[in-house]
Design an enzyme around this catalytic site. Structure first.
Site, PDB file in Angstrom:
ATOM      1  N   HIS A  58       0.933  -1.123   0.120  1.00 16.54           N
ATOM      2  CA  HIS A  58       0.129   0.176  -0.078  1.00 16.54           C
ATOM      3  C   HIS A  58       1.069   1.191   0.036  1.00 16.54           C
ATOM      4  O   HIS A  58       1.589   1.685   1.092  1.00 16.54           O
ATOM      5  CB  HIS A  58      -0.786  -0.103   1.209  1.00 16.54           C
ATOM      6  N   ASN A  90      -6.541   0.572  -3.274  1.00 13.65           N
ATOM      7  CA  ASN A  90      -7.542   1.362  -1.974  1.00 13.65           C
ATOM      8  C   ASN A  90      -6.816   2.832  -1.899  1.00 13.65           C
ATOM      9  O   ASN A  90      -6.743   3.286  -0.700  1.00 13.65           O
ATOM     10  CB  ASN A  90      -7.681   0.412  -1.062  1.00 13.65           C
ATOM     11  N   ASP A 150      -8.827  -5.140  -2.523  1.00 11.71           N
ATOM     12  CA  ASP A 150      -8.119  -5.251  -1.354  1.00 11.71           C
ATOM     13  C   ASP A 150      -8.529  -4.098  -0.097  1.00 11.71           C
ATOM     14  O   ASP A 150      -8.161  -3.218  -0.497  1.00 11.71           O
ATOM     15  CB  ASP A 150      -6.318  -5.453  -1.283  1.00 11.71           C
ATOM     16  N   ASN A 276      -5.362  -6.945   9.690  1.00  9.76           N
ATOM     17  CA  ASN A 276      -6.398  -7.523   8.833  1.00  9.76           C
ATOM     18  C   ASN A 276      -5.694  -8.421   7.727  1.00  9.76           C
ATOM     19  O   ASN A 276      -5.078  -7.837   6.858  1.00  9.76           O
ATOM     20  CB  ASN A 276      -7.487  -6.549   8.000  1.00  9.76           C
ATOM     21  N   ASP A 303       1.925  -7.011   2.429  1.00  5.54           N
ATOM     22  CA  ASP A 303       0.822  -6.098   2.713  1.00  5.54           C
ATOM     23  C   ASP A 303       1.353  -5.041   3.643  1.00  5.54           C
ATOM     24  O   ASP A 303       0.875  -4.389   4.708  1.00  5.54           O
ATOM     25  CB  ASP A 303      -0.248  -7.020   3.655  1.00  5.54           C
ATOM     26  N   HIS A 307       0.339   3.565   8.305  1.00  2.03           N
ATOM     27  CA  HIS A 307      -0.428   4.372   8.807  1.00  2.03           C
ATOM     28  C   HIS A 307       0.112   5.507   9.616  1.00  2.03           C
ATOM     29  O   HIS A 307       1.342   5.344  10.498  1.00  2.03           O
ATOM     30  CB  HIS A 307      -1.307   3.496   9.778  1.00  2.03           C
TER      31      HIS A 307
HETATM   32 ZN   LIG Z   1      -6.159  -7.137   2.257  1.00  2.00          ZN
END
Ligand SMILES: [Zn+2]
Length: 428
Positions: A58, A90, A150, A276, A303, A307
């Site tokens: 991400h 996302n 995702d 998650n 993953d 944050h």
């Molecule tokens: Zn995921």
């Protein structure tokens, strides 16, 4: 054109070899190669692997540049030994059009730390109702091949079936975040003994396993390709093993944190462990390691989920889910898979570079270290022992579950098409 001679590196952990890089390409691999004016990198005792490839990162840009950007995220990737990352969709706006995926792809190319291969959303706005412009994203300059909502599960079986049918036209794959939404409403951690004792709402293994079972059957039914994101339970391993035994085109990934950490850590109520899918039990961790070793799980994917501290330094129930992972992945894999004897370094190259590149249909990555191949390489020191200090991260975020923990191994150099993005353990 610059030439670099990597001298005496253990290629894939084997016998020491010299590797000559000329421009963007590996020019020669052999014993006692002449330097001939090349820049010499002494690699005595170091391991040389193909540059790592992440199927699940991400990068947060566009929209959440307070947590990560393409620049900070690709610097973190290079520091961790990666030469290519797949950027999840996302973002804000969601990467559900050719315009957004091309923007992300161009940013990565421009900075030059690590190739950024955008993942396209399966549905418009990740809302699960209408298929996004999968064909337009595939045909764009970014040439998207991996599609995923995702963060959210494609829970509607008809939408999932249509997506699987659609991606066949361009050899794409749907990467599923397997989380049955009704079974995980308000869920805060793994459902089990610990959740019962802490009084936190549980996240049952069946919420993951039921979606995986459905999706491998759907993929077989329409003759398409499905990839399962971040497998976290022993039961998920059994379903993937069964699907592969049928010859179905099913692949799966596991994160470093699911190879090491368990739900016992939630007893601390430290939201750094909130993720998650959730951290599971010791039995799940051991099943995941075994499955990665025997190839049931194809690859390790980080993953990496940055944050800002205000989204993590709060009470457990309010905290965001996710952990950063790019800069610690190789160390965690060495600790859990290599130092335990489950995988050798050739196996690490397969699970962290070759296989993810094949799943993502990413040309030029995950290749053998041989004459004529692209010089995407990582040089690591397996004897190094150090304590994880997030203050030294290249990532904009610090939400690592490993702070203060001793982990083995250190990335000494990373080369992206012959260009050093990391040298002497530091970003260039
Ligand atoms: Zn995921």
């Amino acid at each position: 054109m610059s030439t670099i001679l990597i001298r005496g590196a253990k290629v894939l952990g084997g016998e020491p070899r010299d590797v000559l890089v000329d421009g963007e390409t590996v020019a020669a691999v052999g014993a006692s190669l002449p330097a001939d004016g090349a820049q010499v990198v002494e690699a005595d005792g170091l391991i040389l692997l193909p540059g790592l490839v992440d199927l699940h990162t991400h990068l947060r840009e566009p929209g959440r540049e307070d947590s990560e950007t393409v620049l900070t995220g690709t610097r973190a990737a290079a520091a961790g030994g990666y030469t290519a990352v797949h950027a999840m969709a996302n973002t804000f706006p969601v990467a559900d059009t050719a315009g957004v995926v091309e923007q992300v792809w161009r940013l990565g190319r421009g900075y030059g730390y690590c190739d950024v291969q955008p993942v396209g959303a399966v549905t418009v706005g990740l809302e699960g109702r209408k298929l996004a412009e999968l064909g337009a994203m595939a045909d764009s300059a970014a040439q998207v091949r991996v599609f995923s909502d995702d963060g959210k599960c494609v829970d509607d079986a008809v939408i999932m079936r249509r997506a699987l049918e659609y991606v066949k036209a361009f050899d794409g794959v749907v990467a599923q975040h397997a989380q049955e939404p009704r079974l995980t409403e308000g869920a805060q951690m793994n459902e089990g003994t610990v959740s019962g004792e802490l009084g936190l709402t549980g996240w049952p293994a069946v919420a993951e396993e039921s979606i995986i079972a459905r999706d491998v059957l759907l993929a077989a039914h329409v003759g398409s390709r499905v990839h399962i994101c971040h497998l976290s339970t022993a039961g998920s391993v059994e379903i993937v093993r069964w699907a592969k035994s049928k010859g179905w085109d099913v692949t799966a990934e596991v994160t470093p944190h699911h190879l090491l950490l368990t739900d016992e850590l939630v007893r601390s109520y430290d939201p750094v462990y909130k993720v998650n899918p959730p951290l599971r039990t010791e039995a799940d961790v051991l099943a995941l390691r075994e499955a990665l070793a025997d190839g049931t799980i194809d690859c390790v994917a980080t993953d990496h989920a940055p944050h800002p501290h205000e989204d993590k330094d709060c009470e457990w129930a309010a905290a965001a889910m996710g952990m950063v992972g790019l800069e610690t992945a190789l160390s965690v894999v060495q600790h859990t898979m290599v130092d335990t004897g489950l995988l050798d370094w050739a196996g690490v190259a397969d699970r962290m570079s070759a296989r993810p590149a094949v799943i993502g249909r990413l040309a030029g990555h995950g290749r053998p270290i041989a004459e004529g191949e692209p010089a995407n390489l990582v040089l690591l020191d397996p004897a190094y022992r150090g304590v994880v200090n997030p203050a030294g991260f290249a990532s904009r975020s610090r939400n690592t579950p490993y702070e203060g923990r001793e982990l083995p191994g250190r990335v000494m150099a990373t080369f992206l098409r012959g260009h050093a993005t990391v040298m002497d353990g530091k970003l260039t």
